[in-house]
Scaffold this active site. Structure first.
Site, PDB file in Angstrom:
ATOM      1  N   CYS A 383       0.825  -1.207   0.000  1.00  0.00           N
ATOM      2  CA  CYS A 383       0.000   0.000   0.000  1.00  0.00           C
ATOM      3  C   CYS A 383       0.867   1.268   0.000  1.00  0.00           C
ATOM      4  CB  CYS A 383      -0.980  -0.043   1.169  1.00  0.00           C
ATOM      5  SG  CYS A 383      -2.362   1.061   0.928  1.00  0.00           S
ATOM      6  N   HIS A 507      -3.429  -4.907   0.495  1.00  0.00           N
ATOM      7  CA  HIS A 507      -2.870  -5.446   1.742  1.00  0.00           C
ATOM      8  C   HIS A 507      -3.015  -6.962   1.693  1.00  0.00           C
ATOM      9  CE1 HIS A 507      -2.233  -1.734   4.040  1.00  0.00           C
ATOM     10  NE2 HIS A 507      -3.307  -1.272   3.430  1.00  0.00           N
ATOM     11  N   GLU A 509      -1.589  -9.116   3.195  1.00  0.00           N
ATOM     12  CA  GLU A 509      -1.452  -9.754   4.519  1.00  0.00           C
ATOM     13  C   GLU A 509      -2.819 -10.103   5.118  1.00  0.00           C
ATOM     14  OE1 GLU A 509      -0.714  -6.645   3.734  1.00  0.00           O
ATOM     15  OE2 GLU A 509      -1.071  -5.204   5.355  1.00  0.00           O
TER      16      GLU A 509
END
Ligand code: GLN
Length: 530
Positions: A383, A507, A509
């Site tokens: 990001c 993102h 993750e």
């Protein structure tokens, strides 16, 4: 009632920070491993509608769901354990509940009535939980009540649970408490648990299972004592000892028999508990064959909770490669102030530039990015990380002096990162970023395409800025590959002739789970191991 889901309520006592989120995730995992469909719910007492406007230093990371909901980091644990896509309405906050009760009052939905905490607010809570159950049709709803029993904050949620225990007879309450050991006597003390169970009883609730968080497993004597004073059979007193690896907790709870207790109590027919793959991955984590070190270069590095999903995504990726990732927290504000130099990166195999907001630490991150690009060090930018990779590339490769993001420098001569057009008119700060899952189309022959192994992928977002389309051409001409796009919005960037240089506007993750690591992190760790 047949066809209705069973309910498990999870409360916490004595003090916060006992790991109630992990216990809830583990309880859900045990049920899932028995082939049951679970919906995890979290109730939070605070008046924010969602945690999106809170400082990550105070509240930990804001987790983003596929549907764009900004939620508590406990949802991160739920998803990482269960591999589910949770929904925004599975997070009940006092803010959401009160807002809708007051909106209904203004609309005239309660005409003639005095609108009260009980029943109007509690009805709102119960109604919402009931609708979710109706929509999702799970076998079990696992409802975690945030905070500690006795706090004013969560009283209304506990009152709703009390009422629900009468409506839905097939329910069970699991209470997590602390069992400390007093050093001088070296003995596990049950008094705080007794008090917190009293506190529960005061609001009309009885625990069916008590989980004692403690340094070591609870000894027999402690279990017997808790059983005697707290009205639960001794086998329903469960140990939750301190351990390094949160993914071991479902295994420990299974060993203690919790899954059997739950299905028996709730009268659920189910398969045996299949945690085979899970156990294998936990074993990999315990006995790694190789080690690598990653520098996480950000500005909240003093608190791991701010980047918990990144840390966990790295662990998932490593577990699948029988490796361990050691972390080095690099505070980029120190780099830009000259308080530390880039030699701090000498001993890392790769760097991650996490998401972020505002100017503090940004120039330090840019220095790290330059170092990684020029020295062939694997780098993953997330990001804000991607945005600063573009700034660095524009300045040092394209020769655009003073290039920047307008988030940091409004008057930059080269706004290579600029606010999204649709963001310009937005004034409200809550829930207004570009949020949630969006697709990216991956170009053939690129690194990301290889990592994901498919042409279209969906990842989650939380941002207001993007790569300025006016600069796509000059960036590409100078060798930056815009490898994934959502129409004209850059989703992935990379470089050829670099061991691993990947930036993403998303993102990734947030979509990693222990059993299914995210491809970006998997590829990054693989590059580090080379
Ligand atoms: N501050 C940047 C933006 O709003 C990046 C946000 C982030 O890293 N999540 O676009």
């Amino acid at each position: 009632m047949p066809g209705e889901p069973k309910w498990i309520f999870i409360t916490g006592g004595v003090l916060s920070g006992l790991g109630k989120g992990i216990v809830s995730a583990s309880v859900s995992k045990l049920l899932q491993a028995r082939g049951l469909k679970v919906v995890p719910i979290k109730c939070d007492g605070y008046l924010n509608v969602d945690p999106g406007t809170m400082n990550p230093i105070e509240h930990g990371e804001v987790f983003v769901l596929d549907d764009g909901g900004e939620v508590d980091m406990d949802f991160g644990h739920y998803e990482r354990f269960l591999g589910l896509n949770c929904r925004f309405d599975w997070n009940l906050t006092s803010g959401k509940i009160f807002k809708s009760v007051i909106d209904k009052e203004r609309e005239g939905k309660f005409l003639g009535q005095t609108v009260q905490m009980i029943p109007h607010v509690t009805d709102e809570i119960i109604g919402r939980l009931g609708s979710i159950a109706e929509e999702e049709k799970p076998d079990v709803m696992v409802v975690e009540i945030g905070g500690t029993v006795g706090d004013i904050e969560n009283m209304l949620f506990l009152e709703a649970v009390r009422q629900m225990r009468n409506i839905y007879r097939d329910s069970m309450l699991i209470h997590l408490t602390l069992v400390p050991v007093l050093d001088v006597v070296g003995e596990q003390k049950t008094k705080p648990t007794q008090h917190s169970v009293r506190e529960l009883q005061r609001v009309g609730l009885d625990a069916d299972v008590i989980i004692g968080r403690s340094k070591e497993k609870l000894d027999k004597r402690t279990k017997k004592k808790i059983s005697l004073f707290c009205n639960v059979p001794p086998e329903n007193v469960i140990s939750d000892p301190d351990i390094d690896n949160i993914y071991e907790i479902p295994l420990l709870l299974e060993e203690e028999g919790l899954d059997r207790i739950m299905v028996k109590h709730l009268g659920l027919g189910s398969n045996g508990c299949d945690l085979g793959k899970w156990r294998e991955l936990v074993e990999n984590m315990k006995k790694p064959e190789r080690r690598v070190k990653v520098g996480i270069c950000g500005k909240y590095t003093k608190l791991e909770d701010s980047y918990v999903s990144i840390v966990e995504a790295l662990r998932h990726a490593a577990a699948h490669q029988k490796a361990e990732v050691e972390l080095k927290w690099v505070e980029t504000t120190d780099i830009e102030k000259g308080e530390c130099d880039l030699s701090v990166l000498k001993d890392v195999n790769g760097v991650i530039i996490p998401g972020g907001f505002g100017s503090r630490g940004a120039e330090g991150k840019i220095e790290v990015i330059r170092y990684a690009r020029e020295n062939g060090i694997p780098i993953l930018g997330l990001c804000f990380g991607l945005q600063l990779m573009v700034v660095e590339f524009a300045r040092n490769v394209c020769g655009l002096k003073g290039a920047n993001t307008t988030e940091v420098d409004e008057n930059t001569k080269h706004p290579v990162i600029d606010i999204l057009p649709e963001q310009k008119k937005i004034v409200n700060k809550g829930g207004t970023m570009r949020l949630g899952g969006y697709e990216a189309h991956l170009k053939e022959g690129t690194l990301v395409r290889k990592l994901y192994g498919k042409p279209v992928v969906r990842e989650r977002h939380r941002h207001r800025y993007e790569v300025n389309p006016d600069y796509h051409e000059i960036l590409e001409r100078n060798g930056l590959v815009l490898s994934g796009m959502n129409e004209n919005l850059v989703e992935f960037i990379e470089l050829k002739n670099h061991p691993f240089y990947l930036g993403t506007q998303a993102h990734p993750e947030f979509t990693s789970s222990l059993e299914k690591p995210n491809p970006c992190f998997y590829g990054f760790v693989k590059a580090l191991l080379k």
